[in-house]
Design a protein around this motif. Sequence first.
Motif, PDB file in Angstrom:
ATOM      1  N   ALA A 141      47.404  84.797  57.914  1.00 43.52           N
ATOM      2  CA  ALA A 141      47.598  83.584  58.717  1.00 43.52           C
ATOM      3  C   ALA A 141      48.575  82.640  58.029  1.00 43.52           C
ATOM      4  O   ALA A 141      49.451  82.054  58.684  1.00 43.52           O
ATOM      5  CB  ALA A 141      46.261  82.893  58.953  1.00 43.52           C
ATOM      6  N   LEU A 142      48.457  82.509  56.715  1.00 42.71           N
ATOM      7  CA  LEU A 142      49.352  81.615  55.975  1.00 42.71           C
ATOM      8  C   LEU A 142      50.769  82.159  55.882  1.00 42.71           C
ATOM      9  O   LEU A 142      51.728  81.387  55.829  1.00 42.71           O
ATOM     10  CB  LEU A 142      48.796  81.347  54.578  1.00 42.71           C
ATOM     11  N   GLU A 143      50.922  83.472  55.869  1.00 38.25           N
ATOM     12  CA  GLU A 143      52.270  84.050  55.912  1.00 38.25           C
ATOM     13  C   GLU A 143      52.973  83.664  57.212  1.00 38.25           C
ATOM     14  O   GLU A 143      54.166  83.376  57.224  1.00 38.25           O
ATOM     15  CB  GLU A 143      52.204  85.575  55.809  1.00 38.25           C
ATOM     16  N   LEU A 144      52.215  83.679  58.302  1.00 34.92           N
ATOM     17  CA  LEU A 144      52.778  83.343  59.605  1.00 34.92           C
ATOM     18  C   LEU A 144      53.021  81.844  59.755  1.00 34.92           C
ATOM     19  O   LEU A 144      53.958  81.431  60.436  1.00 34.92           O
ATOM     20  CB  LEU A 144      51.852  83.832  60.716  1.00 34.92           C
ATOM     21  N   ASP A 145      52.164  81.029  59.142  1.00 33.36           N
ATOM     22  CA  ASP A 145      52.283  79.575  59.255  1.00 33.36           C
ATOM     23  C   ASP A 145      51.823  78.935  57.943  1.00 33.36           C
ATOM     24  O   ASP A 145      50.644  78.619  57.784  1.00 33.36           O
ATOM     25  CB  ASP A 145      51.442  79.063  60.433  1.00 33.36           C
ATOM     26  N   PRO A 146      52.744  78.721  57.003  1.00 32.52           N
ATOM     27  CA  PRO A 146      52.369  78.176  55.695  1.00 32.52           C
ATOM     28  C   PRO A 146      51.796  76.760  55.734  1.00 32.52           C
ATOM     29  O   PRO A 146      51.165  76.334  54.773  1.00 32.52           O
ATOM     30  CB  PRO A 146      53.687  78.200  54.912  1.00 32.52           C
ATOM     31  N   LYS A 147      52.000  76.036  56.824  1.00 26.17           N
ATOM     32  CA  LYS A 147      51.503  74.658  56.922  1.00 26.17           C
ATOM     33  C   LYS A 147      50.148  74.558  57.630  1.00 26.17           C
ATOM     34  O   LYS A 147      49.677  73.469  57.929  1.00 26.17           O
ATOM     35  CB  LYS A 147      52.519  73.788  57.655  1.00 26.17           C
ATOM     36  N   TYR A 148      49.516  75.671  57.861  1.00 29.23           N
ATOM     37  CA  TYR A 148      48.250  75.738  58.594  1.00 29.23           C
ATOM     38  C   TYR A 148      47.096  75.482  57.622  1.00 29.23           C
ATOM     39  O   TYR A 148      46.856  76.284  56.728  1.00 29.23           O
ATOM     40  CB  TYR A 148      48.164  77.129  59.209  1.00 29.23           C
ATOM     41  N   PRO A 149      46.344  74.388  57.763  1.00 34.87           N
ATOM     42  CA  PRO A 149      45.307  74.082  56.766  1.00 34.87           C
ATOM     43  C   PRO A 149      44.028  74.918  56.863  1.00 34.87           C
ATOM     44  O   PRO A 149      43.358  75.128  55.855  1.00 34.87           O
ATOM     45  CB  PRO A 149      45.003  72.600  57.018  1.00 34.87           C
ATOM     46  N   LEU A 150      43.657  75.391  58.052  1.00 33.68           N
ATOM     47  CA  LEU A 150      42.359  76.039  58.205  1.00 33.68           C
ATOM     48  C   LEU A 150      42.196  77.334  57.410  1.00 33.68           C
ATOM     49  O   LEU A 150      41.089  77.602  56.913  1.00 33.68           O
ATOM     50  CB  LEU A 150      42.051  76.284  59.685  1.00 33.68           C
ATOM     51  N   PRO A 151      43.241  78.168  57.246  1.00 31.05           N
ATOM     52  CA  PRO A 151      43.041  79.350  56.390  1.00 31.05           C
ATOM     53  C   PRO A 151      42.640  78.988  54.960  1.00 31.05           C
ATOM     54  O   PRO A 151      41.928  79.753  54.307  1.00 31.05           O
ATOM     55  CB  PRO A 151      44.404  80.057  56.432  1.00 31.05           C
ATOM     56  N   TRP A 152      43.070  77.816  54.491  1.00 33.72           N
ATOM     57  CA  TRP A 152      42.666  77.394  53.152  1.00 33.72           C
ATOM     58  C   TRP A 152      41.165  77.125  53.083  1.00 33.72           C
ATOM     59  O   TRP A 152      40.535  77.360  52.051  1.00 33.72           O
ATOM     60  CB  TRP A 152      43.459  76.165  52.711  1.00 33.72           C
ATOM     61  N   ILE A 153      40.583  76.650  54.185  1.00 24.19           N
ATOM     62  CA  ILE A 153      39.131  76.458  54.218  1.00 24.19           C
ATOM     63  C   ILE A 153      38.424  77.810  54.174  1.00 24.19           C
ATOM     64  O   ILE A 153      37.409  77.978  53.494  1.00 24.19           O
ATOM     65  CB  ILE A 153      38.721  75.646  55.460  1.00 24.19           C
ATOM     66  N   ASN A 154      38.976  78.792  54.884  1.00 23.01           N
ATOM     67  CA  ASN A 154      38.381  80.130  54.806  1.00 23.01           C
ATOM     68  C   ASN A 154      38.561  80.748  53.424  1.00 23.01           C
ATOM     69  O   ASN A 154      37.672  81.441  52.927  1.00 23.01           O
ATOM     70  CB  ASN A 154      38.950  81.024  55.903  1.00 23.01           C
ATOM     71  N   LEU A 155      39.711  80.479  52.780  1.00 17.74           N
ATOM     72  CA  LEU A 155      39.889  80.951  51.403  1.00 17.74           C
ATOM     73  C   LEU A 155      38.903  80.250  50.464  1.00 17.74           C
ATOM     74  O   LEU A 155      38.418  80.857  49.499  1.00 17.74           O
ATOM     75  CB  LEU A 155      41.327  80.721  50.942  1.00 17.74           C
ATOM     76  N   ALA A 156      38.582  78.996  50.752  1.00 21.06           N
ATOM     77  CA  ALA A 156      37.550  78.309  49.974  1.00 21.06           C
ATOM     78  C   ALA A 156      36.200  78.992  50.174  1.00 21.06           C
ATOM     79  O   ALA A 156      35.413  79.142  49.234  1.00 21.06           O
ATOM     80  CB  ALA A 156      37.474  76.836  50.381  1.00 21.06           C
ATOM     81  N   GLY A 157      35.925  79.427  51.419  1.00 23.84           N
ATOM     82  CA  GLY A 157      34.701  80.170  51.681  1.00 23.84           C
ATOM     83  C   GLY A 157      34.658  81.478  50.918  1.00 23.84           C
ATOM     84  O   GLY A 157      33.605  81.883  50.409  1.00 23.84           O
ATOM     85  N   VAL A 158      35.806  82.142  50.812  1.00 23.84           N
ATOM     86  CA  VAL A 158      35.886  83.362  50.001  1.00 23.84           C
ATOM     87  C   VAL A 158      35.538  83.039  48.549  1.00 23.84           C
ATOM     88  O   VAL A 158      34.751  83.746  47.908  1.00 23.84           O
ATOM     89  CB  VAL A 158      37.300  83.977  50.093  1.00 23.84           C
ATOM     90  N   SER A 159      36.108  81.948  48.047  1.00 22.47           N
ATOM     91  CA  SER A 159      35.854  81.556  46.658  1.00 22.47           C
ATOM     92  C   SER A 159      34.387  81.249  46.435  1.00 22.47           C
ATOM     93  O   SER A 159      33.834  81.549  45.367  1.00 22.47           O
ATOM     94  CB  SER A 159      36.709  80.332  46.293  1.00 22.47           C
ATOM     95  N   TYR A 160      33.744  80.678  47.439  1.00 22.56           N
ATOM     96  CA  TYR A 160      32.303  80.435  47.332  1.00 22.56           C
ATOM     97  C   TYR A 160      31.549  81.764  47.224  1.00 22.56           C
ATOM     98  O   TYR A 160      30.664  81.916  46.379  1.00 22.56           O
ATOM     99  CB  TYR A 160      31.799  79.638  48.533  1.00 22.56           C
ATOM    100  N   GLN A 161      31.918  82.709  48.076  1.00 23.06           N
ATOM    101  CA  GLN A 161      31.197  83.987  48.084  1.00 23.06           C
ATOM    102  C   GLN A 161      31.380  84.766  46.791  1.00 23.06           C
ATOM    103  O   GLN A 161      30.489  85.521  46.399  1.00 23.06           O
ATOM    104  CB  GLN A 161      31.625  84.826  49.295  1.00 23.06           C
ATOM    105  N   VAL A 162      32.523  84.580  46.127  1.00 29.99           N
ATOM    106  CA  VAL A 162      32.746  85.301  44.863  1.00 29.99           C
ATOM    107  C   VAL A 162      32.460  84.406  43.648  1.00 29.99           C
ATOM    108  O   VAL A 162      32.767  84.769  42.521  1.00 29.99           O
ATOM    109  CB  VAL A 162      34.174  85.896  44.792  1.00 29.99           C
TER     110      VAL A 162
END
Length: 201
Positions: A133-154
């Motif tokens: 998603a970020l490759e397609l739109d680097p200014k999109y904030p919501l994928p960063w929230i999902n990446l934060a969720g990934v960081s929580y899970q790991v």
Amino acid sequence: MTRPDAAKLGYAVALATLATAAWWLVYRVEVDRLWALLALGVLLLLPSRVQAAVLRKHFQGRRAHLERKFDDALALYREQLEALEQRPWKNRSVWLGWMFYTTRADAMVWNNIAALHLDRGEPERARSAARRALELDPKYPLPWINLAGVSYQVDDRAELERCVAQAQRLGYRATTADQLIARAGAAWAKVQAGSELGKPS
């Protein structure tokens, strides 16, 4: 000014312009008030109806996702991605439905796929989809929230805070790292029971 702030301002200007035009038609041109209000209603509702038709599989996928029908949702998301690849102009339909965070429908769908994988407890697949998603739109904030969720899970608190900060820098205002941890913790504890962890569009 972040993109979400600019989009909100743009939508506010568009609404003010439509309201002014309706007032002008009613009180200056003396068009029948009912017809003016009907025309205004059509102008407000038509774009979102067009968007719903263009992105039908995406919205069906979101519904299935929220019902935790993950396999159905993933299939629908992938069908939408195929349709967007065949007709790239459909990516711009996000502007028709009061969306603030991205200018590309395909990035939105990939973000929802990331959220789905988070909800299934599949952090590496979620990471891959969010990065797409970020490759397609680097200014999109919501994928960063999902990446934060990934960081929580790991269990990577430092990366979680970095991802939330990046989302906030891009205009997402609805969470802090601590709020995300609390929300993600509750969802993760009930990941099989129906609680949502990912952040879809």
